[in-house]
Motif scaffolding. Structure first.
Motif, PDB file in Angstrom:
ATOM      1  N   THR A  73     -10.064 -41.844 -43.514  1.00 26.33           N
ATOM      2  CA  THR A  73      -8.684 -41.391 -43.332  1.00 26.33           C
ATOM      3  C   THR A  73      -8.283 -40.481 -44.488  1.00 26.33           C
ATOM      4  O   THR A  73      -8.966 -40.405 -45.518  1.00 26.33           O
ATOM      5  CB  THR A  73      -7.717 -42.583 -43.292  1.00 26.33           C
ATOM      6  OG1 THR A  73      -7.716 -43.234 -44.573  1.00 26.33           O
ATOM      7  CG2 THR A  73      -8.130 -43.582 -42.219  1.00 26.33           C
ATOM      8  N   ARG A  74      -7.168 -39.802 -44.313  1.00 24.23           N
ATOM      9  CA  ARG A  74      -6.673 -38.911 -45.364  1.00 24.23           C
ATOM     10  C   ARG A  74      -6.365 -39.702 -46.638  1.00 24.23           C
ATOM     11  O   ARG A  74      -6.656 -39.258 -47.754  1.00 24.23           O
ATOM     12  CB  ARG A  74      -5.429 -38.180 -44.865  1.00 24.23           C
ATOM     13  CG  ARG A  74      -4.843 -37.202 -45.874  1.00 24.23           C
ATOM     14  CD  ARG A  74      -3.576 -36.590 -45.333  1.00 24.23           C
ATOM     15  NE  ARG A  74      -2.917 -35.778 -46.358  1.00 24.23           N
ATOM     16  CZ  ARG A  74      -1.619 -35.701 -46.524  1.00 24.23           C
ATOM     17  NH1 ARG A  74      -0.817 -36.402 -45.743  1.00 24.23           N
ATOM     18  NH2 ARG A  74      -1.098 -34.931 -47.449  1.00 24.23           N
ATOM     19  N   ARG A  91      -8.169 -43.123 -34.190  1.00 25.03           N
ATOM     20  CA  ARG A  91      -7.202 -43.833 -35.037  1.00 25.03           C
ATOM     21  C   ARG A  91      -7.799 -45.152 -35.497  1.00 25.03           C
ATOM     22  O   ARG A  91      -8.384 -45.885 -34.701  1.00 25.03           O
ATOM     23  CB  ARG A  91      -5.899 -44.079 -34.260  1.00 25.03           C
ATOM     24  CG  ARG A  91      -5.071 -42.809 -34.024  1.00 25.03           C
ATOM     25  CD  ARG A  91      -3.709 -43.176 -33.464  1.00 25.03           C
ATOM     26  NE  ARG A  91      -2.858 -42.013 -33.246  1.00 25.03           N
ATOM     27  CZ  ARG A  91      -2.131 -41.435 -34.187  1.00 25.03           C
ATOM     28  NH1 ARG A  91      -2.144 -41.924 -35.418  1.00 25.03           N
ATOM     29  NH2 ARG A  91      -1.375 -40.383 -33.906  1.00 25.03           N
ATOM     30  N   ARG A  92      -7.634 -45.438 -36.780  1.00 27.36           N
ATOM     31  CA  ARG A  92      -8.116 -46.685 -37.365  1.00 27.36           C
ATOM     32  C   ARG A  92      -7.289 -47.852 -36.836  1.00 27.36           C
ATOM     33  O   ARG A  92      -6.079 -47.752 -36.678  1.00 27.36           O
ATOM     34  CB  ARG A  92      -8.011 -46.600 -38.887  1.00 27.36           C
ATOM     35  CG  ARG A  92      -8.477 -47.823 -39.658  1.00 27.36           C
ATOM     36  CD  ARG A  92      -9.972 -48.009 -39.637  1.00 27.36           C
ATOM     37  NE  ARG A  92     -10.693 -46.839 -40.105  1.00 27.36           N
ATOM     38  CZ  ARG A  92     -10.845 -46.499 -41.379  1.00 27.36           C
ATOM     39  NH1 ARG A  92     -10.289 -47.229 -42.330  1.00 27.36           N
ATOM     40  NH2 ARG A  92     -11.551 -45.437 -41.716  1.00 27.36           N
ATOM     41  N   PRO A 115      -3.771 -44.906 -38.856  1.00 23.73           N
ATOM     42  CA  PRO A 115      -4.052 -43.579 -39.418  1.00 23.73           C
ATOM     43  C   PRO A 115      -5.187 -42.869 -38.674  1.00 23.73           C
ATOM     44  O   PRO A 115      -6.090 -43.511 -38.137  1.00 23.73           O
ATOM     45  CB  PRO A 115      -4.453 -43.894 -40.870  1.00 23.73           C
ATOM     46  CG  PRO A 115      -5.009 -45.286 -40.803  1.00 23.73           C
ATOM     47  CD  PRO A 115      -4.177 -45.997 -39.776  1.00 23.73           C
ATOM     48  N   VAL A 116      -5.124 -41.547 -38.681  1.00 21.47           N
ATOM     49  CA  VAL A 116      -6.163 -40.728 -38.052  1.00 21.47           C
ATOM     50  C   VAL A 116      -7.410 -40.725 -38.936  1.00 21.47           C
ATOM     51  O   VAL A 116      -7.320 -40.679 -40.163  1.00 21.47           O
ATOM     52  CB  VAL A 116      -5.654 -39.284 -37.854  1.00 21.47           C
ATOM     53  CG1 VAL A 116      -6.776 -38.376 -37.365  1.00 21.47           C
ATOM     54  CG2 VAL A 116      -4.513 -39.255 -36.870  1.00 21.47           C
ATOM     55  N   THR A 117      -8.581 -40.778 -38.313  1.00 22.29           N
ATOM     56  CA  THR A 117      -9.842 -40.719 -39.052  1.00 22.29           C
ATOM     57  C   THR A 117     -10.528 -39.378 -38.801  1.00 22.29           C
ATOM     58  O   THR A 117     -10.341 -38.750 -37.765  1.00 22.29           O
ATOM     59  CB  THR A 117     -10.786 -41.864 -38.638  1.00 22.29           C
ATOM     60  OG1 THR A 117     -11.065 -41.769 -37.226  1.00 22.29           O
ATOM     61  CG2 THR A 117     -10.176 -43.205 -38.945  1.00 22.29           C
ATOM     62  N   TYR A 118     -11.331 -38.964 -39.778  1.00 19.61           N
ATOM     63  CA  TYR A 118     -12.030 -37.691 -39.711  1.00 19.61           C
ATOM     64  C   TYR A 118     -13.539 -37.906 -39.795  1.00 19.61           C
ATOM     65  O   TYR A 118     -14.024 -38.869 -40.392  1.00 19.61           O
ATOM     66  CB  TYR A 118     -11.600 -36.771 -40.857  1.00 19.61           C
ATOM     67  CG  TYR A 118     -10.142 -36.387 -40.824  1.00 19.61           C
ATOM     68  CD1 TYR A 118      -9.708 -35.256 -40.141  1.00 19.61           C
ATOM     69  CD2 TYR A 118      -9.175 -37.170 -41.477  1.00 19.61           C
ATOM     70  CE1 TYR A 118      -8.368 -34.900 -40.114  1.00 19.61           C
ATOM     71  CE2 TYR A 118      -7.839 -36.824 -41.455  1.00 19.61           C
ATOM     72  CZ  TYR A 118      -7.436 -35.690 -40.770  1.00 19.61           C
ATOM     73  OH  TYR A 118      -6.115 -35.351 -40.739  1.00 19.61           O
ATOM     74  N   GLU A 128     -12.288 -48.249 -35.043  1.00 20.13           N
ATOM     75  CA  GLU A 128     -11.351 -47.199 -34.664  1.00 20.13           C
ATOM     76  C   GLU A 128     -11.383 -46.985 -33.161  1.00 20.13           C
ATOM     77  O   GLU A 128     -12.357 -47.304 -32.487  1.00 20.13           O
ATOM     78  CB  GLU A 128     -11.703 -45.891 -35.381  1.00 20.13           C
ATOM     79  CG  GLU A 128     -13.109 -45.416 -35.065  1.00 20.13           C
ATOM     80  CD  GLU A 128     -13.473 -44.140 -35.783  1.00 20.13           C
ATOM     81  OE1 GLU A 128     -12.567 -43.432 -36.212  1.00 20.13           O
ATOM     82  OE2 GLU A 128     -14.683 -43.854 -35.875  1.00 20.13           O
ATOM     83  N   GLU A 139     -12.982 -51.560 -40.249  1.00 20.06           N
ATOM     84  CA  GLU A 139     -12.808 -50.109 -40.116  1.00 20.06           C
ATOM     85  C   GLU A 139     -12.955 -49.649 -38.673  1.00 20.06           C
ATOM     86  O   GLU A 139     -13.148 -48.467 -38.418  1.00 20.06           O
ATOM     87  CB  GLU A 139     -13.821 -49.370 -40.990  1.00 20.06           C
ATOM     88  CG  GLU A 139     -13.578 -49.503 -42.470  1.00 20.06           C
ATOM     89  CD  GLU A 139     -14.469 -48.588 -43.283  1.00 20.06           C
ATOM     90  OE1 GLU A 139     -15.399 -48.011 -42.689  1.00 20.06           O
ATOM     91  OE2 GLU A 139     -14.246 -48.440 -44.487  1.00 20.06           O
ATOM     92  N   GLU A 195      -7.800 -42.385 -47.693  1.00 22.13           N
ATOM     93  CA  GLU A 195      -9.064 -42.760 -48.337  1.00 22.13           C
ATOM     94  C   GLU A 195      -9.672 -41.565 -49.064  1.00 22.13           C
ATOM     95  O   GLU A 195     -10.269 -41.728 -50.136  1.00 22.13           O
ATOM     96  CB  GLU A 195     -10.031 -43.304 -47.285  1.00 22.13           C
ATOM     97  CG  GLU A 195      -9.603 -44.668 -46.738  1.00 22.13           C
ATOM     98  CD  GLU A 195     -10.360 -45.077 -45.493  1.00 22.13           C
ATOM     99  OE1 GLU A 195     -10.352 -46.273 -45.163  1.00 22.13           O
ATOM    100  OE2 GLU A 195     -10.952 -44.192 -44.835  1.00 22.13           O
TER     101      GLU A 195
END
Length: 257
Positions: free
Chosen positions: A142-143, A173-174, A180-183, A235, A233, A145
């Motif tokens: 996530t941002r 999304r987590r 939160p959005v994950t990348y 998602e 974690e 993290e």
């Protein structure tokens, strides 16, 4: 002069194939009869030609399922790929795997022939490189993290630039408070850096050898296994449509790194 004319020179390979075909036609087929002669070489060569045509014509690397759908039913796609790799092993082009997909590309030792020097109008900043590395090694991440690992806030343009270059993507999304959005990185990232998979990212010893890590590292220092989902974690992944429609909006005003 016809091949059947007495005294005509005959190709021994052609004659051998003709003899095998004649023998196969005289023997019974099926499981109950004696094994007939199978001209598997002819079939394999035709399958290789088909796969070769598909890979040459494709605008992007092809996965095994796509090749299997195009080739005749029952074709051993992995065997065909292995045969093509062997065929082009010493050629000017080679069959390479990129992100679990296959494509023809210039042999690595001939890359200098295609290399051109040009000025890049846009380069990645140090902040973007660090963010990209964190996403590659820590995904899904996530941002928050990313900011925790770097020790500074992620600027508004950094993630936007990496998304625009199609080197990172929104994964989902987590399943944690706030959702939160994950990348994660894309196949385009693997393609650009010549990686077959995330497992080919350099490890600690490789980074030390390249002078990118200090030889004096804490004893507990480690690099995470890319793509490994740790407990807590999990998602919910985005579909392609959801990811395309999702808008990343930073509500707070941040200073550039």
């Amino acid at each position: 002069m016809s091949d059947d004319t007495p005294g005509a020179e005959r190709d021994p390979v052609t004659e051998a194939i003709r003899a095998l075909r004649a023998e196969a036609g005289q023997r019974p087929g099926g499981d109950s009869g004696p094994p007939g002669v199978r001209l598997a070489v002819d079939n394999d060569a035709e399958l290789m030609r088909m796969a070769e045509a598909l890979l040459f014509a494709a605008v992007e690397p092809l996965d095994l399922d796509t090749l299997k759908a195009r080739l005749p039913s029952g074709a051993d796609v992995r065997a065909v790929i292995a045969a093509l790799q062997a065929k082009y092993q010493s050629a000017g082009i080679q069959l390479m795997e990129v992100g679990g997909r296959w494509r023809f590309q210039t042999a690595p030792d001939l890359a200098f022939l295609l290399r051109t020097e040009r000025e890049e109008p846009r380069k990645l900043s140090q902040a973007a490189l660090e963010t990209l590395a964190i996403i590659a090694y820590h995904q899904p991440v996530t941002r928050a993290e990313i900011e925790d690992i770097r020790g500074v806030a992620v600027s508004r343009g950094t993630l936007d630039q990496l998304l625009e270059m199609k080197w990172i993507r929104l994964r989902g999304r987590r399943r944690s408070p706030g959702r939160p959005v994950t990348y994660g990185v894309t196949d385009g990232f693997l393609d650009y850096f010549g990686l077959a998979s995330l497992g080919d990212l350099p490890g600690v010893s490789d980074l030390k050898a390249a002078g990118l890590l200090s030889s004096r590292l804490p004893p507990d220092f480690m690099i995470p296994e890319p793509g490994r989902i740790l407990p807590g974690e999990e998602e919910d992944l985005f579909s392609d449509e959801e990811a395309a429609d999702f808008h990343v909006d930073f509500l707070d005003v941040e200073e550039e790194d």
